[in-house]
Design an enzyme around this catalytic site. Sequence first.
Site, PDB file in Angstrom:
ATOM      1  N   ALA A  61      -3.117   4.047   0.009  1.00 11.37           N
ATOM      2  CA  ALA A  61      -4.166   5.077  -0.051  1.00 11.37           C
ATOM      3  C   ALA A  61      -4.645   5.419   1.359  1.00 11.37           C
ATOM      4  O   ALA A  61      -4.632   4.580   2.254  1.00 11.37           O
ATOM      5  CB  ALA A  61      -5.330   4.570  -0.891  1.00 11.37           C
ATOM      6  N   GLY A 102      -0.310   1.805  -2.643  1.00  6.89           N
ATOM      7  CA  GLY A 102       0.318   3.003  -3.172  1.00  6.89           C
ATOM      8  C   GLY A 102       1.693   3.255  -2.568  1.00  6.89           C
ATOM      9  O   GLY A 102       2.560   3.857  -3.212  1.00  6.89           O
ATOM     10  N   GLU A 105       3.966   1.283  -4.668  1.00  3.51           N
ATOM     11  CA  GLU A 105       4.050   1.905  -6.001  1.00  3.51           C
ATOM     12  C   GLU A 105       4.936   3.150  -5.957  1.00  3.51           C
ATOM     13  O   GLU A 105       5.710   3.413  -6.876  1.00  3.51           O
ATOM     14  CB  GLU A 105       2.639   2.238  -6.507  1.00  3.51           C
ATOM     15  CG  GLU A 105       1.841   0.968  -6.804  1.00  3.51           C
ATOM     16  CD  GLU A 105       0.418   1.258  -7.252  1.00  3.51           C
ATOM     17  OE1 GLU A 105      -0.311   1.900  -6.468  1.00  3.51           O
ATOM     18  OE2 GLU A 105       0.052   0.864  -8.367  1.00  3.51           O
ATOM     19  N   GLU A 125      -4.672  -4.303  -3.483  1.00  6.77           N
ATOM     20  CA  GLU A 125      -5.849  -3.710  -4.144  1.00  6.77           C
ATOM     21  C   GLU A 125      -6.880  -4.745  -4.576  1.00  6.77           C
ATOM     22  O   GLU A 125      -8.083  -4.471  -4.584  1.00  6.77           O
ATOM     23  CB  GLU A 125      -5.405  -2.874  -5.349  1.00  6.77           C
ATOM     24  CG  GLU A 125      -4.693  -1.572  -5.002  1.00  6.77           C
ATOM     25  CD  GLU A 125      -3.230  -1.737  -4.627  1.00  6.77           C
ATOM     26  OE1 GLU A 125      -2.746  -2.887  -4.549  1.00  6.77           O
ATOM     27  OE2 GLU A 125      -2.564  -0.710  -4.396  1.00  6.77           O
TER      28      GLU A 125
END
Length: 699
Positions: A61, A102, A105, A125
């Site tokens: 992020a 992210g 991911e 996270e």
Amino acid sequence: MTADYSVQGRVAVIALNNPPVNGLGLATRQALCDGLNRAHADAAVHAIVITGAGKAFSGGADIKEFGSPTAFQEPNLLSVILLLEAATKPVVAAIHSVCMGGGLELALGCHYRIAAPGCSVALPEVKLGLLPGAGGTQRLPRALGVEPALNMIVSGEPVKSELLVALPGQKLFDKLAASNESLLPEALALAAGVADLRPLPLVRQLPCKHPQGDGYFQFARNMVGGMAKNLPAPLKCVDAVEAATRRSFEDGMRFERDTFIHLMWTPESRALRHIFMAERASAKIPDVPADTPQRAINSVAIVGAGTMGGGIAMNFLNAGVPVTLLEMKQEALDRGVATLRKHYEAQVKKGKLKPDKFAQRMALLSTTLCYDDLKDADLMIEAVFEELGVKEAVFRELDRVAKPGAILASNTSTLDINQIAAFTQRPQDVLGLHFFSPAQVMKLLEVVRGAGTGKDVLATVMALAKKIKKTAVVSGVCDGFIGNRMIEQYIRQAGFLLDEGCTPAQADQAMEKFGFAMGPFRMSDLAGNDIGWAIRKRRHAEKSAMRYSLTADLLCEQGRFGQKTGAGWYDYVPGKRDAIPSAEVVAMIEAHRAGLGITPRRIADEEIVQRLVFALINEGAHILEEGIASRAGDIDMVYLMGYGFPVWRGGPMHYANEVGLFNVVQAMRRFAQNPLDDAQFWQPAPLLARLASQGKTFA
Ligand code: NAD
């Protein structure tokens, strides 16, 4: 431009380009989607490689988007990953350096993955009180195996790509490239090789089972629950990974999403996200620009080899910076060096320090009795007795021998840095570096900015703090700086609690249940009750209007200075640190209370916590208003890093926001009505009163 697009032969290359770590902000996500669409529209392109320009594949992020609606704006990360999975041309992730959150991911949504060695791979996270919210909890167990995936998700810790590739049966990486340099050519070759292979493999289609499901997840919950303490996220990570093994992929994704949204709204996650931002902010000084020139610090001199001097020296030796220790007498030097050596030897014994590293560090240390030997030092730190006269003598000597441009710092806890600077001809080079005890362990460093301290000096020490792994917070000059000025009010209020009916153990237990590492009385016993005694005597001499409970003075008159004298608010068994409630001290408190004519009452834990924490908050508000701290978050960092404030509560000022400033002020008004408390004490700081009346927060 947040992603670069090029075509090499039959392969399109999309390079994320959002420095410093290719954060997946809205513009980057959009550019990635544009690149994918462009590659699909080009008949000459048969496969796609996604990589990261610069120093990372992707750090996840974009922190600039943190907490803002743009983080979820379309195309959000989930949509981008769906687009990747739906691609009709194979997509290869070429991963290097950093692949986190992210970023990982995203890679898990690609059809193939190739990693360079040495890449840090993580789903961090959980450190923000969250879980991976874009499929990480569902895809990583499928790609890596349930147990290693759960370990990564619950710890948030990075693992090197070469270790992951070596895991049996893993499908996270199809290939490990030979090096960073060969990553792109190897990725292009891989992409060209699979260009015509169908069907395209998807991580979501991999099986996800644990052979001993029930037993394993029970074990995981026991382990994680024990370590997570007051944080809900780690156990939710276990739930989500278990869901990956028991539910369909789509159902697991829904579970992950619901859990992610739930965690977003927990006070614990808000606190951790606040700390994440506050820590970054505290490294910046509002009027000292990032490009302020810095001075080179290649050698350090430390004056005084006592408790603090030795610990401070270790910080620099650990960072490979040569240190010269100065004392007045050889015995004191020998004692200081012996203590320092003992600390290192203990680390070697525990296997925390390699013998050759120990030798290297000791080789960087030299000692002297003569100030002239300090003439080449880039930074001088004074850690002698806390007496202005002694400091004056030291600073006059430092001023005499220091080379031009050397930085002169004092580790004073209470004295006026401006006065100390005035002992020299170079106030621009003088500041306070307030380390906390034990200085080789405690993360906090208060950087005390004098009226004349140069901006380049500040910029230099802030960078240096990072090098020695400290969290530096800038404080203006005032009595006690940020941390000790606030603690004085907290301890004062703790004294009133004793007068009214509390025992030290009851107050400590209430605060420890709230989450403090130590309650006020155990803390005072550790730090030494004589320190507060000296401060109260000074206040008395200064004719301060501050009122104190007399119990602490009575305690000190009995020589009960704390752990160091084997007795304080508690009793201690020689050689042990366990605080044993003392019948003698309780009797002393009761006698004093009776003498005042007070009928004791049982004070609820909630009241104890409010009175002590709100005392911190109110003084914090004064400190903020006076500009001693430039941000409420700085005060929080001081309390989290230096005073054992519970991390999941985010620091005193953040906690005040969570409670609501209106409620804080109302409670203070109530406490002010208590005839046994101090109405003056509970006068809300003007800033606090103003923000509360406007419905605002310290943020
Ligand atoms: P200490 O008594 O353990 O050590 C002081 C050392 O300074 C002694 O070894 C002494 O021999 C030496 N010294 C005294 N005068 C000197 C001089 N003129 N030249 C050279 N050496 C001299 O004290 P400490 O606890 O290490 O505290 C040092 C400073 O750090 C004080 O200003 C104190 O307020 C501050 N401080 C202490 C703590 C703590 O918890 N101990 C925490 C933060 C800051």
